[in-house]
Design a protein around this motif. Structure first.
Motif, PDB file in Angstrom:
ATOM      1  N   UNK A  62      -2.630   7.263  -5.086  1.00 20.86           N
ATOM      2  CA  UNK A  62      -2.590   8.721  -5.198  1.00 20.86           C
ATOM      3  C   UNK A  62      -3.745   9.413  -4.522  1.00 20.86           C
ATOM      4  N   UNK A  63      -4.763   8.649  -4.165  1.00 21.86           N
ATOM      5  CA  UNK A  63      -5.969   9.249  -3.602  1.00 21.86           C
ATOM      6  C   UNK A  63      -6.256   8.787  -2.196  1.00 21.86           C
ATOM      7  N   UNK A  64      -7.385   8.127  -2.041  1.00 19.34           N
ATOM      8  CA  UNK A  64      -7.874   7.762  -0.708  1.00 19.34           C
ATOM      9  C   UNK A  64      -6.905   6.869   0.063  1.00 19.34           C
ATOM     10  N   UNK A  65      -6.117   6.079  -0.640  1.00 22.69           N
ATOM     11  CA  UNK A  65      -5.164   5.187   0.034  1.00 22.69           C
ATOM     12  C   UNK A  65      -3.737   5.732   0.009  1.00 22.69           C
ATOM     13  N   UNK A  66      -3.578   7.020  -0.289  1.00 20.92           N
ATOM     14  CA  UNK A  66      -2.237   7.624  -0.245  1.00 20.92           C
ATOM     15  C   UNK A  66      -1.702   7.528   1.190  1.00 20.92           C
ATOM     16  N   UNK A  67      -0.471   7.085   1.325  1.00 19.25           N
ATOM     17  CA  UNK A  67       0.136   6.940   2.647  1.00 19.25           C
ATOM     18  C   UNK A  67      -0.107   5.596   3.293  1.00 19.25           C
ATOM     19  N   UNK A  68      -0.688   4.649   2.546  1.00 14.15           N
ATOM     20  CA  UNK A  68      -0.978   3.343   3.136  1.00 14.15           C
ATOM     21  C   UNK A  68       0.296   2.614   3.560  1.00 14.15           C
ATOM     22  N   UNK A  69       1.359   2.693   2.774  1.00 14.06           N
ATOM     23  CA  UNK A  69       2.610   2.013   3.128  1.00 14.06           C
ATOM     24  C   UNK A  69       3.130   2.438   4.496  1.00 14.06           C
TER      25      UNK A  69
END
Length: 165
Positions: A62-69
């Protein structure tokens, strides 16, 4: 076992290795891009932005790694095209089309870049929308974001592809 450098197995291994390298790079690039997007939106500082993101939204999905996928998908396809497909195509053009090395290199690089850029662009679009909307006012997870964007037609996923390719 040893794989013959000119074989189909070698080409597939080369492309797969490039894809894996792209995925590894995405783990580092994705949070950096999220910080850049948030800085562009709010005009916050280099160190203040990630601090705010982690404080308000957390570290992981939900934070810094949002959009990793979507970033993993994007970078696998893009780097797979640029660093995997390009040398495979260069060898094929020199061997089968009997082009000189420089011509084959230019054509293969252009082809690898365009293929990687076009195939990876929908993933980049989804990632950028997610990273720009940490509050999840419009875009939720990957599949929800993909569904929302696709409502305007699948071509919506390739908006801006010309500039990125």
């Amino acid at each position: 076992t040893r794989i013959d450098p000119g074989s189909k197995s070698s080409a597939m291994l080369e492309i797969a290795s490039a894809c894996a390298g792209g995925m590894a790079a995405a783990v580092f690039a994705s949070p950096v891009e999220l910080v850049m997007i948030q800085q562009q939106r709010f005009g916050t500082s280099l160190f203040g932005t990630p601090t705010r993101v982690v404080h308000d939204f957390g570290l992981m999905s939900g934070g810094l790694f949002r959009g990793l996928g979507p970033a993993l998908c994007r970078d696998a396809l893009y780097v797979g095209g640029m660093l995997g497909l390009t040398p495979v195509m260069q060898r094929a053009l020199t061997t089968h089309a009997e082009l000189d090395g420089s011509t084959a290199n230019i054509l293969a690089s252009a082809l690898g870049g365009v293929v990687g850029g076009v195939l990876s662009h929908p993933c980049d679009t989804v990632k950028s929308c997610m990273q720009g909307d940490l509050e999840r006012r419009r875009y939720g997870g990957t599949l929800e974001t993909l569904r929302i964007l696709s409502q305007d037609g699948l071509s919506r996923l390739w908006h801006g592809a010309f500039w990125r390719t």
